[in-house]
Design an enzyme around this catalytic site. Structure first.
Site, PDB file in Angstrom:
ATOM      1  N   HIS A 165       0.841  -1.204   0.000  1.00 50.50           N
ATOM      2  CA  HIS A 165       0.000   0.000   0.000  1.00 50.50           C
ATOM      3  C   HIS A 165       0.877   1.255   0.000  1.00 50.50           C
ATOM      4  O   HIS A 165       0.646   2.190  -0.788  1.00 50.50           O
ATOM      5  CB  HIS A 165      -0.913  -0.035   1.227  1.00 50.50           C
ATOM      6  CG  HIS A 165      -1.720   1.209   1.424  1.00 50.50           C
ATOM      7  ND1 HIS A 165      -3.030   1.322   1.009  1.00 50.50           N
ATOM      8  CD2 HIS A 165      -1.395   2.403   1.981  1.00 50.50           C
ATOM      9  CE1 HIS A 165      -3.471   2.533   1.308  1.00 50.50           C
ATOM     10  NE2 HIS A 165      -2.510   3.209   1.904  1.00 50.50           N
ATOM     11  N   GLU A 166       1.892   1.265   0.837  1.00 47.02           N
ATOM     12  CA  GLU A 166       2.773   2.432   0.914  1.00 47.02           C
ATOM     13  C   GLU A 166       3.515   2.653  -0.403  1.00 47.02           C
ATOM     14  O   GLU A 166       3.658   3.788  -0.876  1.00 47.02           O
ATOM     15  CB  GLU A 166       3.783   2.272   2.057  1.00 47.02           C
ATOM     16  CG  GLU A 166       3.183   2.412   3.443  1.00 47.02           C
ATOM     17  CD  GLU A 166       2.479   3.760   3.624  1.00 47.02           C
ATOM     18  OE1 GLU A 166       2.966   4.766   3.090  1.00 47.02           O
ATOM     19  OE2 GLU A 166       1.429   3.790   4.286  1.00 47.02           O
ATOM     20  N   GLU A 191      -6.275   6.705  -1.460  1.00 46.65           N
ATOM     21  CA  GLU A 191      -6.199   5.509  -0.610  1.00 46.65           C
ATOM     22  C   GLU A 191      -6.711   4.279  -1.353  1.00 46.65           C
ATOM     23  O   GLU A 191      -6.097   3.212  -1.298  1.00 46.65           O
ATOM     24  CB  GLU A 191      -7.001   5.709   0.683  1.00 46.65           C
ATOM     25  CG  GLU A 191      -6.442   6.770   1.614  1.00 46.65           C
ATOM     26  CD  GLU A 191      -4.990   6.555   1.998  1.00 46.65           C
ATOM     27  OE1 GLU A 191      -4.479   5.423   1.850  1.00 46.65           O
ATOM     28  OE2 GLU A 191      -4.340   7.512   2.416  1.00 46.65           O
ATOM     29  N   HIS A 208       1.468   4.353  -2.918  1.00 48.83           N
ATOM     30  CA  HIS A 208       1.477   5.821  -2.837  1.00 48.83           C
ATOM     31  C   HIS A 208       2.704   6.412  -3.555  1.00 48.83           C
ATOM     32  O   HIS A 208       2.623   7.491  -4.135  1.00 48.83           O
ATOM     33  CB  HIS A 208       1.496   6.280  -1.375  1.00 48.83           C
ATOM     34  CG  HIS A 208       0.160   6.216  -0.687  1.00 48.83           C
ATOM     35  ND1 HIS A 208      -0.981   6.799  -1.208  1.00 48.83           N
ATOM     36  CD2 HIS A 208      -0.217   5.655   0.491  1.00 48.83           C
ATOM     37  CE1 HIS A 208      -1.997   6.590  -0.371  1.00 48.83           C
ATOM     38  NE2 HIS A 208      -1.567   5.886   0.658  1.00 48.83           N
TER      39      HIS A 208
HETATM   40 ZN   LIG Z   1      -2.490   5.216   2.397  1.00 46.84          ZN
END
Ligand SMILES: [Zn+2]
Length: 252
Positions: free
Chosen positions: A125-126, A184, A129
């Protein structure tokens, strides 16, 4: 005092500053006038991470947490063409972050809470980003805010060399950056796809949300609940992951 939990996408309370709402017109003008190249962002990100590494207890190569993280990230040293460097901060916070230069930092508290699969899902997830350039944009915003502060203090000017405290300020701004719901969702999708194409457990992404949500409802204090309340859709996010997994025949 126990450090508070920051959700793994750094959903803090500071506004994203590229959005000049609420600031005075002069400040908004100053923000608009500052040009920051992607290269500068990468350089400042690298400097800021170096400073964070100097300020935090970095687990050594033989530390069990470092060894576990190395096992978890195994072959994933370059992801989508970006070389990733990983370190563990030996602090209790439930946290992790990734910066535009490909630095991933995972906090011990998060590793204590999460299974190996979940740690990888959070990292995915990071990195999402970073790949989606959210990290770069958040850093840019933090730099702009710093530039604005400087401009207010010492007249207008471009960003120059930052002092240690300025760099610290910028990084605090970066860590406080609040990503949008879309950002997100897209980072979630990135992680899901990353896990799926590598034959990893996609459900771990959903269960990592559940653990964070549970934690935030627990005894950890009001600030956590506050952080969580700024992000009320964590249940919806985990449901989305389960739904994708069901469609892909990967739900258990
Ligand atoms: Zn996030």
């Amino acid at each position: 005092m126990k450090k508070l939990i920051i959700l793994f996408c750094m959903m803090g309370s500071l506004p994203v500053v590229s959005n000049a709402q609420g600031l005075g017109q002069a400040v908004a003008d100053a923000i608009g006038s500052v040009t920051i190249s992607n290269e500068q962002v990468a350089q400042y990100s690298k400097q800021a991470v170096q400073q964070m590494d100097a300020k935090n207890p970095v687990a050594g190569a033989n530390d069990p947490y470092t060894q576990r993280l190395n096992r978890i990230v195994g072959p994933f040293r370059t992801i989508d063409g970006i070389p990733i460097n990983y370190k563990v901060y030996a602090v209790k916070d439930v946290n992790a972050f990734a910066t535009a230069d490909g630095s991933v930092r995972v906090f011990k508290g998060l590793m204590d809470l999460m299974s190996d699969d979940e740690v990888l899902a959070v990292i995915g997830h990071e990195i999402g980003h970073v790949i989606n350039q959210d990290s770069r944009d958040a850093m840019k915003s933090a730099l702009r805010r710093s530039a604005v502060r400087n401009a207010l203090g010492a007249g207008p000017g471009a960003i120059g060399r930052l002092s240690r405290s300025q760099l610290g300020d910028v990084f605090d701004g970066f860590l406080g950056a609040k990503f949008s719901r879309d950002q997100e969702s897209q980072a979630d999708d990135y992680s899901y796809d990353f896990l799926k194409r590598n034959g990893k457990n996609v459900i771990a992404l959903a269960t990592s949300f559940e653990k964070l949500a549970k934690l935030s409802g627990g005894s950890q204090g009001g600030k956590v609940a506050e952080l969580m309340s700024s992000h009320p859709d964590s249940k919806a996010r985990s449901e989305r992951i389960y739904e994708r997994a069901r469609r892909d025949g990967l739900a258990r």
